[in-house]
Design an enzyme around this catalytic site. Structure first.
Site, PDB file in Angstrom:
ATOM      1  NE  ARG A  67       2.588  -4.120  12.911  1.00  0.00           N
ATOM      2  CZ  ARG A  67       2.357  -4.180  11.612  1.00  0.00           C
ATOM      3  NH1 ARG A  67       1.853  -3.123  11.090  1.00  0.00           N
ATOM      4  NH2 ARG A  67       2.657  -5.173  10.945  1.00  0.00           N
ATOM      5  CG  ASP A  78      -3.504  -8.238   9.098  1.00  0.00           C
ATOM      6  OD1 ASP A  78      -3.715  -6.995   9.669  1.00  0.00           O
ATOM      7  OD2 ASP A  78      -2.576  -8.400   8.070  1.00  0.00           O
ATOM      8  CG  HIS A 109       6.122  -9.330   7.805  1.00  0.00           C
ATOM      9  ND1 HIS A 109       6.844  -8.302   7.409  1.00  0.00           N
ATOM     10  CD2 HIS A 109       4.706  -8.412   7.866  1.00  0.00           C
ATOM     11  CE1 HIS A 109       6.588  -7.131   7.228  1.00  0.00           C
ATOM     12  NE2 HIS A 109       5.054  -7.121   7.733  1.00  0.00           N
ATOM     13  CB  SER A 156      -1.151  -0.154   1.183  1.00  0.00           C
ATOM     14  OG  SER A 156      -0.428  -0.405   2.268  1.00  0.00           O
ATOM     15  CG  HIS A 177      -0.783  -5.269   2.015  1.00  0.00           C
ATOM     16  ND1 HIS A 177      -0.267  -5.157   3.378  1.00  0.00           N
ATOM     17  CD2 HIS A 177      -1.029  -3.862   1.611  1.00  0.00           C
ATOM     18  CE1 HIS A 177       0.263  -3.816   3.464  1.00  0.00           C
ATOM     19  NE2 HIS A 177      -0.272  -3.140   2.482  1.00  0.00           N
TER      20      HIS A 177
END
Ligand code: CMX
Length: 427
Positions: free
Chosen positions: A316, A362, A307, A231, A261
């Site tokens: 995160r 995610d 990743h 992105s 993504h």
């Protein structure tokens, strides 16, 4: 007291000078080389792109302007945006000004709602958000000022203006997408007593203090991830053609809407609910292992794991995991994420393909949203988008401030690579 624009304006001359000196003194120094594998492998690891807002360390994860994300986990979204753009955290007065500034720009024109209401009832929420952003392009200050002959030195000012205008409207746009798409009733107006992320929660129609806190954390954690992710890179390339921030953000978010993504957060919850459905609730570690192997053996990826850059558990994910542990450790959806964290890395290591078997951002976020009643998983990437707009805009404004040229790497054919390699071997 200074505005974000004044603070950035003060720093620009020194940064421009720093780059000019570096290029003048070391312009021909080599910082990377490209192997055949990298050329055919998504340019992984090729260093040919500059990003000063943040970097991703393979082990430590996201570092924003020199500060590890874990140390920023208690900040507001406005503080993070200021940090991304200016390079340091705002003082109280600057923060207050930015909050007021964003609120003052937050009203969404009616013509946007008309189009969104006319979209098919099956439209993906990301399609609706991107549509809303491109409809708003007509408001672009950058495009208007470019048409009037704006000087290159001033591009950043118009880019920042558009970025602030659009960032201010994103919570209302995104909440509107939710309420229209899922028939949640009338749109909810923002509350001047709430900040940017709280207002997003409020306009969605979920007014629980704990959900406000989750929304703040969510907006902070997804805000940026250096320059080479799909992105950010897509937005960067489009903006380099001097397409305005509306077009650029729409391009970036079109990349975020891909399952490898940003759409992975939707896929993750699907995975988690799929396991629960199969075993009638939170699975045992053995059941999770069986299910994971079934996914892998059917040729699919395990969403939320792996990743391109990270080689350890994403901090995160750790922050979201800590939130779940603190607020609802016994929630069965959260427990399923927890069992996955225990089991999936081992399975992926045994499977032997993924370079990184650890969870990314995610893997757990959907379970937290689900707990507060935000169960429409196809909506999750919209939340990611609202946050990631901060990083995309900060990178874009920085690029214009540094007067970067159009991005245009050289492509070569398979035949060219073949003959180049043969010539090198033969030499
Ligand atoms: N499950 C199964 N296989 C995986 C995997 C996973 N979670 N992660 C990587 N692999 C596989 C790849 O598909 C690839 O297989 P092939 O050789 O058959 O193509 C192989 O392992 C090597 O890939 P890699 O070098 O480890 O990973 P990449 O840099 O190519 O891709 C990513 C990175 C994120 C796309 C990949 O790990 C993946 O598909 N993960 C699942 C989707 C996901 O969670 N995406 C979100 C990432 C964060 C974000 O952007 O939001």
């Amino acid at each position: 007291m200074s505005t974000i624009k004044e603070a950035l304006a003060r720093r620009i001359p020194e940064r421009r000078q720093e780059i000019a000196d570096l290029v003048a003194r070391h312009g021909d120094a080599v910082i990377s080389e490209v192997t055949v594998k990298q050329a055919f492998g998504g340019m992984r690891g090729v260093k040919g792109l500059v990003c000063d807002t943040s970097l991703v360390d393979p082990i430590k994860g996201l570092i924003i302007r020199g500060i590890p994300i874990a140390e920023l986990a208690d900040k507001t979204a406005e503080e993070i945006f200021y940090l991304l753009v200016v390079g340091e955290l705002p003082d109280q007065a600057a923060l207050k000004t930015l909050k007021q500034n964003l609120f003052a720009r937050s009203e969404v024109p009616d013509y946007v709602w008309k189009v969104l209401r006319d979209m098919p009832s099956s439209a993906h929420p990301m399609d609706m958000l991107i549509t809303a952003i491109t409809i708003l392009e007509d408001e672009s200050v950058f495009r208007r000022r470019y048409d009037e002959g704006m000087k290159k030195e001033d591009y950043w000012e118009a880019a920042l203006e558009d970025s602030l205008n659009l960032l201010a409207k994103l919570p209302a746009l995104a909440a509107g997408v939710y309420r229209i798409r899922y028939k949640k009733g009338d749109l909810i107006l923002p509350d001047p007593g709430l900040d940017w992320s709280e207002n997003y929660a409020h306009m969605l129609g979920i007014d629980a203090p704990d959900f406000y806190e989750l929304m703040r954390l969510y907006m902070v954690l997804h805000s940026d991830h250096e320059g080479g992710n799909v992105s950010a890179f897509a937005a960067h390339v489009v903006a380099s053609a001097l397409s305005d921030p509306y077009y650029s953000l729409a391009a970036g978010l079109s990349g975020l809407a891909g399952p490898l993504h940003g759409l992975a957060n939707q896929e993750c919850l699907k995975f988690v609910l799929g396991v629960m459905d199969r075993f009638g609730g939170a699975p045992t570690p053995e059941q999770m292992e069986t299910y994971t192997w079934e996914i892998l053996n059917s040729g699919r990826v395990v969403p939320g794991y792996g990743h391109a850059v990270l080689r350890a558990t994403d901090p995160r994910f750790t922050a979201f995991h800590a939130f779940g542990k603190e607020h609802f450790p016994n929630d069965s959806v959260f427990k399923t994420v927890d069992v996955g964290f225990e089991v999936i890395p081992k399975v992926l290591q045994e499977h032997g393909k993924a370079a990184n078997p650890w969870p990314n951002v995610d893997a757990g976020s959907g379970a937290l949203l689900y707990h507060y009643g935000l169960e429409e998983m196809r909506y999750y990437t919209v939340l990611f988008s609202v946050s990631r707009a901060m990083g995309i805009f900060a990178q874009l404004v920085t690029s214009r401030a540094m007067m970067e040229p159009i991005t245009r790497p050289k492509s070569v054919s398979t035949g060219w690579i073949g003959s180049k390699v043969e010539a090198a071997v033969g030499a």
